[in-house]
Design an enzyme around this catalytic site. Sequence first.
Site, PDB file in Angstrom:
ATOM      1  N   PRO A  47      -5.111   0.397  18.339  1.00 15.49           N
ATOM      2  CA  PRO A  47      -4.813  -0.064  16.983  1.00 15.49           C
ATOM      3  C   PRO A  47      -5.011   0.984  15.895  1.00 15.49           C
ATOM      4  CG  PRO A  47      -6.914  -0.949  17.727  1.00 15.49           C
ATOM      5  CD  PRO A  47      -6.300  -0.257  18.912  1.00 15.49           C
ATOM      6  N   LYS A  82       0.405   0.293  15.011  1.00 15.64           N
ATOM      7  CA  LYS A  82       1.781   0.327  15.514  1.00 15.64           C
ATOM      8  C   LYS A  82       2.167  -0.856  16.395  1.00 15.64           C
ATOM      9  CE  LYS A  82       2.829   3.872  13.309  1.00 15.64           C
ATOM     10  NZ  LYS A  82       3.534   3.557  12.078  1.00 15.64           N
ATOM     11  N   HIS A  97       0.848  -1.191   0.000  1.00 15.62           N
ATOM     12  CA  HIS A  97       0.000   0.000   0.000  1.00 15.62           C
ATOM     13  C   HIS A  97       0.878   1.233   0.000  1.00 15.62           C
ATOM     14  CE1 HIS A  97      -4.172  -1.495   1.599  1.00 15.62           C
ATOM     15  NE2 HIS A  97      -3.731  -2.177   0.554  1.00 15.62           N
ATOM     16  N   TYR A 122      -9.926   5.163   7.320  1.00 14.53           N
ATOM     17  CA  TYR A 122     -10.191   5.500   8.711  1.00 14.53           C
ATOM     18  C   TYR A 122     -11.245   6.605   8.706  1.00 14.53           C
ATOM     19  CZ  TYR A 122      -5.713   3.177   9.768  1.00 14.53           C
ATOM     20  OH  TYR A 122      -4.681   2.277   9.876  1.00 14.53           O
ATOM     21  N   TYR A 133       2.914   7.173   9.981  1.00 12.62           N
ATOM     22  CA  TYR A 133       2.189   5.969   9.585  1.00 12.62           C
ATOM     23  C   TYR A 133       3.115   4.913   8.985  1.00 12.62           C
ATOM     24  CZ  TYR A 133      -1.632   3.128   7.668  1.00 12.62           C
ATOM     25  OH  TYR A 133      -2.494   2.097   7.386  1.00 12.62           O
TER      26      TYR A 133
END
Length: 389
Positions: A292, A296, A72, A200, A384
Site C-alpha cells: 500500500p 496503487k 490533494h 510518508y 503517484y
Amino acid sequence: MKTQVAIVGAGPAGLLLGHLLRAEGIEVVVVERAAPDYVLGRIRAGVLETTLTDLLDRLGLGERMHAEGIPHDGFNLADGERLIRIDVAALTGREVMVYGQTEVTRDLMDAAPSRGLEVIYEAADLAPHDVEGDAPYITYTKGGAQHRLDARFICGCDGYHGPSRKAIPASAGQHYEKVYPFGWLGILADVPPCNHELIYANHANGFALASMRSATRSRYYIQVPLDEKIEEWPDDRLWDELALRLGPDAAAHMTRGNALEKSIAPLRSFVFEPMRHGSLFLAGDSAHIVPPTGAKGLNLAASDVAYLSEALARYFRSNDPDGVAGYSARALARVWKAERFSWQLTRLMHRFPEADAFDRRMQLADLDYIASSVAAQTTIAENYVGLPL
C-alpha cells in the site's frame, strides 16, 4: 440464468466494471459470495487517481465524491526531522482525491438498481467452469439451492483469495511474488489529521504514514514485525511511536484519540500473468497485489476495468476480438510499472531486517537527493498521480 458477462465479486472493481458495461448496453450479472454489509465493512485506503475519478464522473457517480472527498495537490516524504513536499499539481498538472474505498463501493452499490445492474449477494461455493471455451458458466449456492449462470465471458474481480484465478490451470499461467518481512499496524480514529496532506515517513525505528479519511477522521500506520501482536500496542504507545517517527512538526499538530479500528496488514507484491485465459478475465486483486505504500491497489483495479470494459464493448458492439485478445498485455504493462513504483517507495521508506548501516545511509542519501532535485520529484509525482492509460 443467462447473461453476456458474468462478474465474480462485488467489490469496487466488479461493481465499476458492471456499471461501465451496463452503460454500453451489455447484459451483466455480478455474483458476490458475501453480504452487502460485509463488502462495505472492508476497510481499505482511499487515494484515488484521476483514472478512477474520471470513470466515476463519466458514469455520473462522482457527486458525493466531489462533495465529501478531499482533493490533494501534493504529499510529503519525511526523514524524521524534515518534510519533503512533492508538489504533484505543479509537477504534473493533476491531483489525487482522498475518498475512502468503502465510500466508492457504497456509491457504486447504491446506484446499481437504478442502472439495471443485477447483483446477487450471499452466493456461496462460487466456481467458474468451462472457461477455455466459448460458453463458460458459474455455479453457486443460494437459499439452499444450486444455481447456474451462463455467460459469454466471465470476469474475475474476486480478489487474491477468490475462485477465478484458481480456475486457470497451473500450466497456463505464472505468478511473481515478493513477501515483505513486516506489516502495517493501522489505527483509525475520529481526530483531525496532523497535516492537510499525507506524510510518508522514514525513521530509524521504521516506516510511518499519516493519512486521513476526512477532515475529522484520521488513519495512521506504523511498520511492525509480522509476528507483532495488536495487544502489545495500546493506544498511548502507538500514538507515542507515531509522534516519534513522523517527526516534530507532525507531532506538534497531532490530536490523539481512541481507536475506532486497529489491525495489522501484511505487505506483498504479486502479479499473475496472463490476465486472460480463454473466456475468463482477471482484474484487480485477483491478478495483482501491491504494497500500500504507493496507493496503487484500487487505482490499478480501475485501470484494469477501463481496459476490460473497452475491450468487451468492442466485442459486443462490433464483433471485434482484438481488444479482448490484447487485454492482458495492455493491462500488465501498466501493472508492472505500478508494481515498480510501489516496490521502490517501499524500499525507500521502510527498515528491512537484513539492512545494515550502509543501507540506511543510502536511504537517507536518496531522500536528500529527492529534496534537492526537481527531476526526482517529478518522477515520483508522475507515478503517484498515476501514469496515463
